[in-house]
Write an enzyme that holds these catalytic residues in place. Structure first.
Site, PDB file in Angstrom:
ATOM      1  CE  LYS A  74      -4.134   1.638   2.564  1.00 53.17           C
ATOM      2  NZ  LYS A  74      -4.980   1.389   3.745  1.00 53.17           N
ATOM      3  CB  SER A 149      -8.297   3.183   2.726  1.00 56.35           C
ATOM      4  OG  SER A 149      -7.482   2.554   3.700  1.00 56.35           O
ATOM      5  CB  SER A 173      -8.667   0.205   5.640  1.00 53.95           C
ATOM      6  OG  SER A 173      -9.339   1.432   5.679  1.00 53.95           O
TER       7      SER A 173
END
Lengths: 496, 482
Positions: A74, A149, A173
């Site tokens: 990420k 996310s 997330s």
């Protein structure tokens, strides 16, 4: 069939047997990444040069289950010499000079970094649509989002670009996009994996975790990145237990519970639709599966009003902490700097130009929540509700080995979905309960458990602090009763 | 009191850097560095992803300081975030202590001139320093060396009523930092800085006047000048029937005046909340006891002890206790049986005179406590005179020798042997028989003459007192005979 579609342990076995090389795996991984990028948009940056470098030096790495295995990261993890944007314009040119602890650990294990993945800007959001390089699409159906996310980390694993990826989980997330993507998403006990180098969103809720396509792969990844870190005071002492060596699927006699208020059809009379109906049916089947495995499953009551307060509590705490945590983004010591006549103006302009409207809205909220006159009513009260929930859950986890619930009350929404009514019971109860795991730092996983309207749905399993092995074992056992292990979007599974 | 019409009320906020190896929340070195931006890491610059690691050395020293200031300690060490935007604050927040400072409701006693004054401490808290900024016409430069250095802020109650009291407090506080080794407290390096809050109200008024704040004054003499200037400025405004504006002012040490910086907006909201990345740290009884044992007797208590137990004057006791090294030197000397007053005289005049002139610590002085004990013992035995002792002392220093060696080498031992002196007396009486016979005890001059002769003959080595006693005796015998 490609070796890249295998589980981590199978992939490693193929490498060891000389059937495939880390270089060819990485090459194929990059090929897929490029091929899907336009459609799915998983990556902010693909790190080919860095991967070549790693592959050249792979001989010096001690043998371990992740050696030579490609992975995605990420883009809110600090990577030395590699662009780290957190999918925000305010960091669009930021190249850090230090690695996050988990990144260092993965380097030392010889896991090959394929790229940095798209997230909701600064990890604030659950749709995967707010990154500065555009929305991430669901590999199962490109008209749908994958959730966030950790959107790109989820989509890159779901699409089969990499066998695992690293994400961060502040509300759900990792686990929500894993459920929408038909893969496994895991958030360990708070402190098990160091947060050093993870761009802070809400420090008391932030967790580092991973996406994989099966439960044992989670164990391999967490084994590699967990441990006490001198750079993170909240990291837990080493226990020297390797999860991968203790996954036996022996769950006989384990006691599970679910929260009645969350799955009670009576709560959704007005909003019941085919999707939710099928999801709740699926959950009933899961309960049977659990029982077939020799586990007990009980229904537990929990004050509905308190459960409905999870979302506002989460928003209150996370926005407040986020406002403070992101105050370092001023364009002064690092990152793009806007012009201005004075230092104050430089900071002001950098922030005005660097953040999207959505982010500014959260900051305004957070700032309001932390104001002296509002703190008691908003921030501190949210803390109290958080404590009530955590205490009650901690009590329950003394009696039970785990809690099971549907990860979501719906399949991945389409990009054109109507705006959700965030005050409805359906939203407050079904879409937010996974934040309980963040409130208490509880270990929590989602595993794929079925399909509704040809889209994957997920099951959430949560347990008490430091009972990561219980969560993984229950998930491992349940996984074996279903047919979704190692599934890749657009491919292998008959049920689709 | 310099002002008859108005009651002056002052509160001080004193920032002092804590002496540690590394910074408050990062592993960067905490040492004075002239080259900008060398003692820095990603943590000090607030890069994304950094986390604070609390420096336990600083935590312990802060607890020790809280004890030295007689504060109440919390059960747990907590930190809070103070949120505000300024370029010298790279994270956009400062990690400090707001809800549970390391010490609250303390006090210290200080001497203001000759009187004891109790100064109440509101709280003392541990925090991190900010970066330093230099502003130029079209740009500003930031030095992050200072960013993250551990800082202890001591906040007094508004209980100070004159510049002298403020100075006495600051001096005492600085001495505590030095006594305990918690800080080097060097104002020339900005290690100790002071904010002054001052208000004037008519005498006997129940209400305090409007508060004016002066920020970041970096020397004690500037604190004094700033206070005196403000008292004068505010008195003049009040005399003319004007009103004082609540504001922040800056003291300029070139003009010795204060200038308005900004009007103080009542209560800037720093949105304090608990720092989530530092778990609360239990302050155990074991830790408290361990730290209490490390805490030395402080200056005020030593002054009291010296005056009471050793009957020293406040002046002497104050000088001896200015720093712990001198106090320990003194205590070592008297522990070896030396008269405290004599030891005090020697230390305060000769030894400190030398130490101050050379700008060295008493610990680096070659004249050790053993040397002083030896020297004073020689004086007490009458081996050498006080006058000779001074010469011996300087020779010891200059030649780096022991007193015994200097005395021997210079043949300085006094003649105290009565027979030896008597034989000299016989000689001088015989040489001056006429004068000896005319001896009148009421006139001292004859005795003085003979003592002078004795000293001459012994080249100053005869003990003057013994010589005087003996010559008087012999002259009387002669007189009685005749």
């Amino acid at each position: 069939m490609s070796y890249l579609d295998l589980s981590i342990s199978e992939m490693k076995k193929a490498i060891d047997e000389g059937k495939v090389t880390p270089t060819s795996l990485a090459k194929e991984s990059f090929e897929r990444a490029h091929k899907y990028q336009k459609d799915i948009n998983s990556f902010v940056t693909l790190t080919e040069k860095n991967a070549l470098n790693q592959l050249e030096n792979l001989d010096s790495v001690e043998d371990n289950p992740l050696k030579g295995i490609p992975y995605a990261l990420k883009d809110n993890f600090s990577t030395k010499g590699i662009l780290s944007t957190a999918s925000s314009n305010i960091l669009k040119d930021y190249v850090p000079f230090f690695n996050a602890t988990s990144v260092n650990k993965l380097y030392s294990k010889g896991a090959i970094l394929i790229g940095k993945t798209v997230l909701d800007e600064l990890a604030m959001g659950g749709t995967g649509t707010t990154g500065h390089t555009g929305p991430v699409k669901n590999p199962w159906d490109k008209s749908r989002l994958i959730g966030g996310s950790s959107a790109g980390s989820a989509s890159s694993v779901a699409a089969g670009i990499v066998p695992f990826s690293i994400g961060s989980d502040t509300g759900d997330s990792i686990r929500k996009p894993a459920a929408y993507g038909g893969i496994v998403g895991y958030k360990p006990t708070y402190g098990l994996v160091s947060r050093f180098g993870l761009f802070a969103f809400a420090s008391s809720l932030d967790h580092v975790g991973c996406f994989t396509r099966n439960v044992s792969d989670v164990a391999y990844v967490i084994d590699a990145i967990k441990g006490k870190d001198e750079k993170d005071m909240t990291s837990l002492p080493d226990d020297n237990i390797k999860f991968s060596e203790h996954l036996d699927g022996n769950v006989k006699g384990k006691k599970l519970f679910y929260l009645k208020e969350i799955v009670n059809r009576d709560n959704y009379k007005d909003s019941m639709d085919e999707e939710l109906d099928e999801i709740l049916n699926n959950f009933d089947e899961i309960i049977d599966k659990c029982k077939n495995l020799g586990m007990e499953v009980e229904e537990v009551d929990f004050d509905k009003e308190i459960l409905k307060a999870i979302f506002p509590t989460y928003i209150t705490i996370s926005c407040a902490e986020a406002t403070s945590n992101n105050s370092n983004l001023t364009g002064i010591p690092f990152g793009p700097r806007s012009k201005g006549k004075s230092i104050d103006e430089v900071m002001f302009n950098s922030r005005t130009e660097g953040f999207s409207e959505l982010i500014k809205r959260r900051f305004v909220l957070g700032s309001y929540i932390l104001q002296k006159e509002n703190q008691e009513k908003l921030f501190l009260n949210a803390g109290r509700i958080r404590r009530i929930i955590v205490e009650k859950m901690t009590e329950l986890f003394k009696e039970y080995d785990g809690m099971i619930l549907p990860a979501s009350g719906s399949i991945a929404p389409t990009f054109r979905s109507e705006t959700i009514d965030k005050l409805s019971d359906r939203y407050l109860l079904l879409e937010n309960h996974m934040a309980i795991g963040n409130f208490g730092g509880f270990p929590s996983i989602t595993i794929p458990c079925g399909f509704v309207k040809n889209m994957p749905i997920g099951l959430s399993i949560t347990s008490g602090v430091k009972k990561d092995l219980d969560v993984l074992n229950i998930a491992y056992a349940l996984e074996s009763t279903m047919n979704y292990k190692n599934q890749i979007a657009g491919g292998v599974n008959d049920e689709r | 009191m310099m002002n008859d019409k108005y009651e002056v009320t002052i509160g001080l906020e004193v920032h002092c850097e804590v002496k540690t190896n590394t910074k408050m929340f990062s592993p960067s070195p905490n040492n004075y560095n002239e080259t900008p931006n060398e003692n820095i890491s990603e943590v000090d610059m607030g890069f994304p992803g950094i986390l604070p690691i609390a420096n336990m050395e600083a935590v312990k020293k802060s607890i020790m300081m809280a004890m030295a200031l007689n504060c109440k300690l919390p059960n747990y060490m907590y930190f809070d975030r103070k949120n505000y935007y300024y370029p010298d604050l790279p994270k956009g927040y400062q990690i400090t202590q707001a809800t549970e400072p390391v010490g609250v409701n303390g006090y210290i006693n200080v001497y203001v001139n000759d009187e004891v004054k109790k100064i109440d401490i509101h709280d003392i808290h541990l925090e991190e320093d900010t970066a330093s900024l230099d502003h130029y016409e079209t740009y500003s430069l930031i030095d992050y060396n200072r960013s993250g250095i551990p800082l202890l802020e001591t906040v007094t109650e508004p209980c100070i009523h004159s510049a002298d009291e403020a100075l006495a407090f600051l001096d005492s506080l600085r001495r505590i930092f030095l006594y305990t080794g918690i800080s080097e407290a060097r104002t020339d390096r900005g290690q100790m800085r002071c904010d002054v809050n001052i208000s004037l109200a008519p005498k006997n008024s129940e209400k305090l006047g409007t508060k004016v704040e002066m920020k970041n004054i970096n020397s004690f003499s500037n604190v004094k000048d700033a206070i005196l200037y403000e008292i004068k400025r505010q008195s003049e405004i009040l005399d003319e029937g004007g009103t004082i504006i609540m504001e922040t002012r800056r003291y300029d040490d070139t003009t010795c005046k204060t200038y308005r910086m900004r009007e103080k907006v009542e209560g800037v909201d720093y949105k304090y909340y608990v720092e989530p990345n530092i778990p609360p740290y239990k302050i155990t009884d074991k830790l408290i006891n361990e730290l209490r044992e490390k805490l030395p007797m402080l200056q005020f208590d030593r002054i009291q002890k010296y005056m009471k137990d050793y009957e020293l004057s406040l002046y002497d006791a104050s000088i001896l206790t200015k720093n712990i090294e001198t106090a320990l030197y003194f205590e070592e000397v008297i522990s070896k049986g030396i008269d405290p007053k004599m030891a005090a005289n020697w230390i305060n005049t000769r030894i400190l005179g030398h130490v101050n002139k050379e700008e060295i610590s008493i610990n680096d002085c070659t004249f050790t406590t053993d040397d002083l004990v030896e020297l004073i013992t020689y004086i007490n035995k009458g081996t050498i005179s006080s006058k000779q002792a001074k010469d011996v002392f300087y020779k010891c220093i200059d030649e780096n020798k022991k007193p015994s060696v200097v005395i021997k080498e210079n043949n300085m031992e006094q003649i105290t042997n009565t027979d030896e002196i008597l034989s000299v007396i016989k000689e001088v009486i015989n040489e001056n028989m006429e004068l000896a016979l005319s001896y009148d005890p009421k006139k001292g001059r004859t005795v003085d003459f003979f003592v002078g002769q004795i000293m001459k003959k012994t080249r100053g080595k005869a003990n003057p007192k013994a010589a005087m006693d003996l010559i008087k005796e012999e002259l009387m015998k002669l007189k009685d005979k005749s």
